[in-house]
Design a protein around this motif. Structure first.
Motif, PDB file in Angstrom:
ATOM      1  N   GLN A  44       3.494 -33.885 -22.207  1.00  0.00           N
ATOM      2  CA  GLN A  44       3.857 -32.825 -21.259  1.00  0.00           C
ATOM      3  C   GLN A  44       2.893 -32.929 -20.092  1.00  0.00           C
ATOM      4  N   ALA A  45       3.391 -33.141 -18.911  1.00  0.00           N
ATOM      5  CA  ALA A  45       2.569 -33.312 -17.707  1.00  0.00           C
ATOM      6  C   ALA A  45       1.554 -34.439 -17.909  1.00  0.00           C
ATOM      7  N   CYS A  46       2.025 -35.544 -18.471  1.00  0.00           N
ATOM      8  CA  CYS A  46       1.227 -36.747 -18.714  1.00  0.00           C
ATOM      9  C   CYS A  46       0.135 -36.569 -19.765  1.00  0.00           C
ATOM     10  N   LEU A  47       0.156 -35.494 -20.516  1.00  0.00           N
ATOM     11  CA  LEU A  47      -0.812 -35.271 -21.593  1.00  0.00           C
ATOM     12  C   LEU A  47      -0.074 -35.153 -22.913  1.00  0.00           C
ATOM     13  N   ILE A  48      -0.617 -35.786 -23.933  1.00  0.00           N
ATOM     14  CA  ILE A  48      -0.019 -35.651 -25.255  1.00  0.00           C
ATOM     15  C   ILE A  48      -0.479 -34.324 -25.846  1.00  0.00           C
ATOM     16  N   ARG A  49       0.463 -33.528 -26.291  1.00  0.00           N
ATOM     17  CA  ARG A  49       0.182 -32.204 -26.843  1.00  0.00           C
ATOM     18  C   ARG A  49       0.217 -32.273 -28.367  1.00  0.00           C
ATOM     19  N   PHE A  50      -0.726 -31.580 -28.982  1.00  0.00           N
ATOM     20  CA  PHE A  50      -0.779 -31.497 -30.432  1.00  0.00           C
ATOM     21  C   PHE A  50      -0.770 -30.040 -30.855  1.00  0.00           C
ATOM     22  N   ALA A  51      -0.285 -29.815 -32.057  1.00  0.00           N
ATOM     23  CA  ALA A  51      -0.283 -28.478 -32.643  1.00  0.00           C
ATOM     24  C   ALA A  51      -0.732 -28.607 -34.094  1.00  0.00           C
ATOM     25  N   LEU A  52      -1.173 -27.508 -34.631  1.00  0.00           N
ATOM     26  CA  LEU A  52      -1.567 -27.440 -36.031  1.00  0.00           C
ATOM     27  C   LEU A  52      -0.516 -26.647 -36.783  1.00  0.00           C
ATOM     28  N   ARG A  53       0.018 -27.242 -37.855  1.00  0.00           N
ATOM     29  CA  ARG A  53       0.926 -26.500 -38.726  1.00  0.00           C
ATOM     30  C   ARG A  53       0.046 -25.621 -39.609  1.00  0.00           C
ATOM     31  N   PHE A  54       0.251 -24.314 -39.511  1.00  0.00           N
ATOM     32  CA  PHE A  54      -0.588 -23.354 -40.235  1.00  0.00           C
ATOM     33  C   PHE A  54       0.319 -22.266 -40.790  1.00  0.00           C
ATOM     34  N   GLU A  55       0.349 -22.162 -42.080  1.00  0.00           N
ATOM     35  CA  GLU A  55       1.192 -21.175 -42.768  1.00  0.00           C
ATOM     36  C   GLU A  55       2.636 -21.214 -42.274  1.00  0.00           C
ATOM     37  N   GLY A  56       3.154 -22.430 -42.142  1.00  0.00           N
ATOM     38  CA  GLY A  56       4.553 -22.603 -41.769  1.00  0.00           C
ATOM     39  C   GLY A  56       4.862 -22.469 -40.297  1.00  0.00           C
ATOM     40  N   ARG A  57       3.840 -22.241 -39.471  1.00  0.00           N
ATOM     41  CA  ARG A  57       4.055 -22.108 -38.021  1.00  0.00           C
ATOM     42  C   ARG A  57       3.236 -23.149 -37.285  1.00  0.00           C
ATOM     43  N   ILE A  59       0.780 -23.987 -34.117  1.00  0.00           N
ATOM     44  CA  ILE A  59      -0.111 -23.383 -33.125  1.00  0.00           C
ATOM     45  C   ILE A  59      -0.645 -24.507 -32.245  1.00  0.00           C
ATOM     46  N   ASP A  60      -0.373 -24.435 -30.963  1.00  0.00           N
ATOM     47  CA  ASP A  60      -0.850 -25.425 -30.004  1.00  0.00           C
ATOM     48  C   ASP A  60      -2.377 -25.513 -30.080  1.00  0.00           C
ATOM     49  N   LEU A  61      -2.931 -26.740 -30.051  1.00  0.00           N
ATOM     50  CA  LEU A  61      -4.387 -26.902 -30.173  1.00  0.00           C
ATOM     51  C   LEU A  61      -5.146 -26.221 -29.046  1.00  0.00           C
ATOM     52  N   ASP A  62      -4.614 -26.274 -27.828  1.00  0.00           N
ATOM     53  CA  ASP A  62      -5.290 -25.595 -26.723  1.00  0.00           C
ATOM     54  C   ASP A  62      -5.370 -24.090 -26.988  1.00  0.00           C
ATOM     55  N   LEU A  63      -4.290 -23.515 -27.479  1.00  0.00           N
ATOM     56  CA  LEU A  63      -4.272 -22.091 -27.795  1.00  0.00           C
ATOM     57  C   LEU A  63      -5.192 -21.795 -28.979  1.00  0.00           C
ATOM     58  N   LEU A  64      -5.147 -22.646 -29.999  1.00  0.00           N
ATOM     59  CA  LEU A  64      -5.998 -22.457 -31.170  1.00  0.00           C
ATOM     60  C   LEU A  64      -7.466 -22.404 -30.776  1.00  0.00           C
ATOM     61  N   PHE A  65      -7.889 -23.359 -29.947  1.00  0.00           N
ATOM     62  CA  PHE A  65      -9.297 -23.394 -29.559  1.00  0.00           C
ATOM     63  C   PHE A  65      -9.612 -22.465 -28.386  1.00  0.00           C
ATOM     64  N   TYR A  66      -8.615 -21.786 -27.877  1.00  0.00           N
ATOM     65  CA  TYR A  66      -8.854 -20.667 -26.968  1.00  0.00           C
ATOM     66  C   TYR A  66      -9.252 -19.438 -27.794  1.00  0.00           C
ATOM     67  N   SER A  82     -12.610 -30.260 -27.452  1.00  0.00           N
ATOM     68  CA  SER A  82     -12.890 -30.159 -26.027  1.00  0.00           C
ATOM     69  C   SER A  82     -11.580 -30.221 -25.258  1.00  0.00           C
ATOM     70  N   PRO A  83     -11.129 -29.090 -24.704  1.00  0.00           N
ATOM     71  CA  PRO A  83      -9.870 -29.111 -23.953  1.00  0.00           C
ATOM     72  C   PRO A  83      -9.927 -30.009 -22.720  1.00  0.00           C
ATOM     73  N   GLU A  84     -11.118 -30.179 -22.146  1.00  0.00           N
ATOM     74  CA  GLU A  84     -11.241 -31.020 -20.961  1.00  0.00           C
ATOM     75  C   GLU A  84     -10.967 -32.483 -21.285  1.00  0.00           C
ATOM     76  N   SER A  85     -11.570 -32.973 -22.365  1.00  0.00           N
ATOM     77  CA  SER A  85     -11.378 -34.373 -22.733  1.00  0.00           C
ATOM     78  C   SER A  85     -10.260 -34.544 -23.755  1.00  0.00           C
ATOM     79  N   ARG A  86      -9.792 -33.412 -24.336  1.00  0.00           N
ATOM     80  CA  ARG A  86      -8.724 -33.395 -25.333  1.00  0.00           C
ATOM     81  C   ARG A  86      -9.093 -34.228 -26.559  1.00  0.00           C
TER      82      ARG A  86
END
Length: 97
Positions: A44-57, A59-66, A82-86
């Motif tokens: 997304q916007a030239c960045l690979i996005r990751f999420a964590l599967r947690f209790e069946g849902r 959660i975007d890593l950026d949001l998680l570490f926010y 590190s959200p800057e270096s991802r």
């Protein structure tokens, strides 16, 4: 994002502790289980996005570490992000015997 934030916070809240001003998520699994639950959401916007599967849902890593600063697993791993270096940084904490 407000709804996503509130939803993720409600899901994570029972696992979060404040330790000297640092929000720590006590992940209910090992570092291998954490790794197995990382999901590639694609680019997304030239960045690979990751999420964590947690209790069946997901959660975007950026949001998680926010929400949290550090993740601690049941086998003693400490995970920083590190959200800057991802980059996820995993450290094993061992105690001297």
């Amino acid at each position: 994002m407000d709804d996503q934030y509130q939803s993720a916070l409600a899901l994570l809240q029972p696992y979060i502790t404040d330790q000297a001003g640092v929000n720590v998520l006590s992940y209910p699994g090992t570092r291998e289980e954490f790794s197995d639950n990382l999901i590639n959401l694609g680019a997304q916007a030239c960045l690979i996005r990751f999420a964590l599967r947690f209790e069946g849902r997901l959660i975007d890593l950026d949001l998680l570490f926010y929400i949290v600063d550090i993740i601690h697993t049941t086998d003693g791993a400490v995970i920083f992000y590190s959200p800057e270096s991802r980059v996820l940084d995993l450290k094993m904490i061992t105690r001297p015997h």
